[in-house]
Design a protein around this motif. Structure first.
Motif, short mmCIF file in Angstrom:
data_model
loop_
_atom_site.label_atom_id
_atom_site.label_comp_id
_atom_site.label_asym_id
_atom_site.label_seq_id
_atom_site.Cartn_x
_atom_site.Cartn_y
_atom_site.Cartn_z
N ILE A 159 0.86 -1.19 0.00
CA ILE A 159 0.00 0.00 0.00
C ILE A 159 0.90 1.23 0.00
N PRO A 160 0.69 2.14 -0.95
CA PRO A 160 1.57 3.32 -1.02
C PRO A 160 1.28 4.30 0.12
N MET A 161 2.31 5.04 0.47
CA MET A 161 2.14 6.13 1.43
C MET A 161 1.36 7.23 0.73
N PRO A 162 0.59 8.04 1.34
CA PRO A 162 0.35 8.15 2.78
C PRO A 162 -0.76 7.21 3.27
N PHE A 163 -1.33 6.41 2.37
CA PHE A 163 -2.44 5.54 2.77
C PHE A 163 -1.99 4.47 3.77
N ARG A 164 -0.80 3.93 3.57
CA ARG A 164 -0.31 2.91 4.50
C ARG A 164 -0.16 3.48 5.90
N ALA A 165 0.20 4.77 6.00
CA ALA A 165 0.34 5.40 7.32
C ALA A 165 -0.99 5.42 8.07
N ALA A 166 -2.09 5.49 7.32
CA ALA A 166 -3.41 5.49 7.96
C ALA A 166 -3.67 4.17 8.68
N LEU A 167 -3.01 3.11 8.24
CA LEU A 167 -3.18 1.81 8.90
C LEU A 167 -2.58 1.80 10.31
N ASP A 168 -1.69 2.77 10.61
CA ASP A 168 -1.13 2.84 11.96
C ASP A 168 -2.20 3.13 13.00
N GLU A 169 -3.31 3.71 12.57
CA GLU A 169 -4.41 4.08 13.48
C GLU A 169 -5.44 2.97 13.61
N ILE A 170 -5.24 1.88 12.88
CA ILE A 170 -6.28 0.85 12.77
C ILE A 170 -5.70 -0.50 13.18
#
Length: 139
Positions: free
Chosen positions: A34-45
């Motif tokens: 998953i490309p950034m910045p979308f992968r970073a959103a997974l840090d919250e999940i």
């Protein structure tokens, strides 16, 4: 007494990894792609692997007992957060057994795991429009 050689044939023939470990590898590869910045959103999940959806989860999503889910987003989408918002646990559930049953070939399973994670992540990001999901190649 025979000597054991390093790299003997027994080392080459390990039993296959259990199915749940293979599935977890598909999940790990999908997340890594998953490309950034979308992968970073997974840090919250929390990304949770469950065997299958509960009858309650099926009912809540308007599905009958003969239907199933591959994934489910539970939480409040980012575009609905507010200043007075009390955080609730946010998670993406992946349902291993329905995915493995409907996609028995490893390549097809890997593709569907990736699509399911992206689809549920899109819900977290507030993308609900089916047309937009199709444009993004997620649905």
């Amino acid at each position: 007494m025979p000597k054991r050689r390093r790299g003997s044939r027994t080392a080459l023939h390990r039993p296959p990894a259990p199915r749940h470990e293979r599935f977890e590898r598909h999940v790990d590869r999908a997340v890594a792609a998953i490309p950034m910045p979308f992968r970073a959103a997974l840090d919250e999940i929390a990304l949770v692997i469950a065997d299958e959806p509960t009858p309650e989860q099926l009912r809540e999503n308007g599905l009958g007992p003969d239907e199933t889910l591959y994934g489910l987003y539970e939480g409040v989408p980012l575009d609905e957060w507010g200043g007075d918002f009390i955080p609730v646990p946010t998670r993406i559930l992946l349902f291993r057994l329905p995915l493995e049953e409907d996609f028995p070939h490893p390549d097809d399973l890997a593709d569907e795991v990736r699509i399911t994670i992206l689809h549920e992540l899109a819900h977290h990001l507030g993308i609900e429009d089916e047309e937009r999901l199709i444009q993004l190649g997620i649905d």
